[in-house]
Design an enzyme around this catalytic site. Structure first.
Site, PDB file in Angstrom:
ATOM      1  N   ASP A 180      29.067  73.255  36.351  1.00 20.15           N
ATOM      2  CA  ASP A 180      28.984  71.818  35.547  1.00 20.15           C
ATOM      3  C   ASP A 180      29.228  71.976  34.682  1.00 20.15           C
ATOM      4  OD1 ASP A 180      28.952  69.665  35.699  1.00 20.15           O
ATOM      5  OD2 ASP A 180      27.206  69.300  36.016  1.00 20.15           O
ATOM      6  N   ASP A 198      26.546  61.722  37.901  1.00 18.36           N
ATOM      7  CA  ASP A 198      25.470  62.516  36.853  1.00 18.36           C
ATOM      8  C   ASP A 198      24.748  60.985  36.446  1.00 18.36           C
ATOM      9  OD1 ASP A 198      26.272  64.808  36.200  1.00 18.36           O
ATOM     10  OD2 ASP A 198      28.224  64.185  35.463  1.00 18.36           O
ATOM     11  N   SER A 216      33.598  64.544  39.237  1.00 21.92           N
ATOM     12  CA  SER A 216      31.842  64.074  38.445  1.00 21.92           C
ATOM     13  C   SER A 216      32.992  62.471  38.418  1.00 21.92           C
ATOM     14  CB  SER A 216      32.027  64.527  37.608  1.00 21.92           C
ATOM     15  OG  SER A 216      31.408  63.578  36.892  1.00 21.92           O
ATOM     16  N   MET A 229      24.289  74.708  34.244  1.00 19.39           N
ATOM     17  CA  MET A 229      25.062  74.114  33.247  1.00 19.39           C
ATOM     18  C   MET A 229      25.961  75.137  32.123  1.00 19.39           C
ATOM     19  SD  MET A 229      24.564  71.038  34.061  1.00 19.39           S
ATOM     20  CE  MET A 229      25.331  70.300  32.403  1.00 19.39           C
ATOM     21  N   MET A 247      20.132  63.412  35.561  1.00 20.05           N
ATOM     22  CA  MET A 247      18.974  64.175  33.477  1.00 20.05           C
ATOM     23  C   MET A 247      18.179  62.994  33.255  1.00 20.05           C
ATOM     24  SD  MET A 247      23.200  65.352  32.691  1.00 20.05           S
ATOM     25  CE  MET A 247      23.945  64.659  34.501  1.00 20.05           C
ATOM     26  N   HIS A 264      30.126  64.224  42.818  1.00 19.19           N
ATOM     27  CA  HIS A 264      29.087  64.286  42.118  1.00 19.19           C
ATOM     28  C   HIS A 264      28.428  63.493  40.707  1.00 19.19           C
ATOM     29  CE1 HIS A 264      27.187  67.368  39.086  1.00 19.19           C
ATOM     30  NE2 HIS A 264      27.323  66.687  37.715  1.00 19.19           N
ATOM     31  N   HIS A 320      23.134  64.583  40.107  1.00 17.57           N
ATOM     32  CA  HIS A 320      22.528  65.477  38.976  1.00 17.57           C
ATOM     33  C   HIS A 320      21.459  64.563  38.165  1.00 17.57           C
ATOM     34  CE1 HIS A 320      23.881  68.007  35.524  1.00 17.57           C
ATOM     35  NE2 HIS A 320      22.566  67.805  35.170  1.00 17.57           N
ATOM     36  N   MET A 376      21.894  59.776  33.741  1.00 23.54           N
ATOM     37  CA  MET A 376      21.596  60.568  32.554  1.00 23.54           C
ATOM     38  C   MET A 376      20.410  59.234  32.392  1.00 23.54           C
ATOM     39  SD  MET A 376      24.933  61.938  30.470  1.00 23.54           S
ATOM     40  CE  MET A 376      25.659  62.910  31.742  1.00 23.54           C
TER      41      MET A 376
HETATM   42  O1  LIG Z   1      26.773  66.640  34.174  1.00 20.46           O
HETATM   43  C1  LIG Z   1      27.174  66.676  33.111  1.00 20.46           C
HETATM   44  C2  LIG Z   1      27.892  66.528  32.158  1.00 20.46           C
HETATM   45  O2  LIG Z   1      26.131  66.555  31.868  1.00 20.46           O
HETATM   46  C3  LIG Z   1      28.939  66.735  34.117  1.00 20.46           C
HETATM   47  O3  LIG Z   1      28.853  66.605  35.022  1.00 20.46           O
HETATM   48  C4  LIG Z   1      29.937  66.607  33.535  1.00 20.46           C
HETATM   49  O4  LIG Z   1      30.128  64.962  33.716  1.00 20.46           O
HETATM   50  C5  LIG Z   1      30.755  66.898  33.997  1.00 20.46           C
HETATM   51  O5  LIG Z   1      32.359  66.949  33.471  1.00 20.46           O
HETATM   52  P1  LIG Z   1      33.436  67.674  32.580  1.00 20.46           P
HETATM   53  O6  LIG Z   1      33.228  68.815  31.330  1.00 20.46           O
HETATM   54  O7  LIG Z   1      33.307  68.757  33.957  1.00 20.46           O
HETATM   55  O8  LIG Z   1      34.428  66.650  31.736  1.00 20.46           O
HETATM   56 FE   LIG Z   2      26.612  67.184  36.163  1.00 15.81          FE
END
Ligand SMILES: O=C(CO)[C@@H](O)[C@H](O)COP(=O)(O)O
Ligand SMILES: [Fe+2]
Length: 214
Positions: free
Chosen positions: A174, A34, A7, A136, A67, A32, A65, A36
């Site tokens: 994740d 993220d 990620s 998650m 969010m 990956h 992903h 947001m």
């Molecule tokens: O979607 C998410 C958080 O919302 C993840 O993808 C985090 O980015 C994972 O980070 P780590 O827990 O591996 O540090």
């Molecule tokens: Fe994620």
């Protein structure tokens, strides 16, 4: 062997292209990303513009992903930016089936994501539609949190349903994934794990990736 999707939330944002190339060269299977929006989750990250800038720097599939509230509004933009897989939260979709169809219309793989408190029953009616299911194992919004062990029961059930119903969705996990929790996910039936801090904050990133993959 597990596949890994580092990620980039945990990467150095001032040199994202190099960070992506780095994990690509060290054995990552996906990137990956993220996304947001500050509404669905209390954090703001990046959008299609940055995804588009990263696209020329790797041939690895982009696992996006979302969010965000109202994901339908942005599916086309992420396709044009170079996304390969889009996962949307069941909690953010009023018409989940329609959103999944939209992602498929744009010739991307589609997936659904469940927050830790959301029961699997919420996605029972779309199991045939999805290419990916993302569990998650932390509450979404931030990297660096601790893995919630109850997620393992969900992974095992999804794996059982997949076998019983002869389905082929990919099970991805994740949040809070490291060398130890990756093994638990693998034993429960996961195929792909996302890892942010465990990869990007590691002194030896190559070793971290190898150990997580198993
Ligand atoms: O979607 C998410 C958080 O919302 C993840 O993808 C985090 O980015 C994972 O980070 P780590 O827990 O591996 O540090
Ligand atoms: Fe994620």
């Amino acid at each position: 062997m597990l596949k890994i999707a580092p990620s980039i939330l945990a990467a150095d944002f001032s040199k994202l292209a190099e960070e992506v190339k780095c994990v690509d060269s060290l054995g990552a299977d996906y990137i990956h990303i993220d996304v947001m929006d500050g509404h669905f989750v209390p954090n703001i990250t990046l959008g299609p513009g940055i995804v588009k800038c990263l696209r020329p720097h790797t041939e690895l599939p982009f696992d996006v992903h979302l969010m965000i509230e109202n994901p339908d509004q942005y599916i086309k933009d992420f396709k044009e930016a170079g996304a390969d897989i889009i996962t949307v939260h069941v909690e953010a979709c009023r018409h989940l089936h329609r959103t999944l169809q939209l992602i498929k219309q744009y010739e991307m793989q589609c997936g659904v994501v469940l927050n830790p408190h959301t029961p699997l029953e919420m996605i029972k009616h779309v199991l045939q539609e999805v290419d990916w299911i993302l569990i998650m194992s932390v509450n979404p919004g931030f990297g660096g949190q601790t893995f919630i062990p109850d997620s393992l029961n969900k992974i095992a059930t999804l794996n059982q349903w997949r076998q019983e119903q002869n389905l082929s969705y990919v099970i991805e996990v994740d949040g809070g994934v490291n060398e130890e929790t990756a093994r638990l996910c693998e034993e429960a039936g996961a195929d792909v794990v996302v890892a942010g801090s465990a990869v990007f904050n590691a002194v030896d990133r190559q070793l971290a990736i190898q150990k997580i993959k198993g």
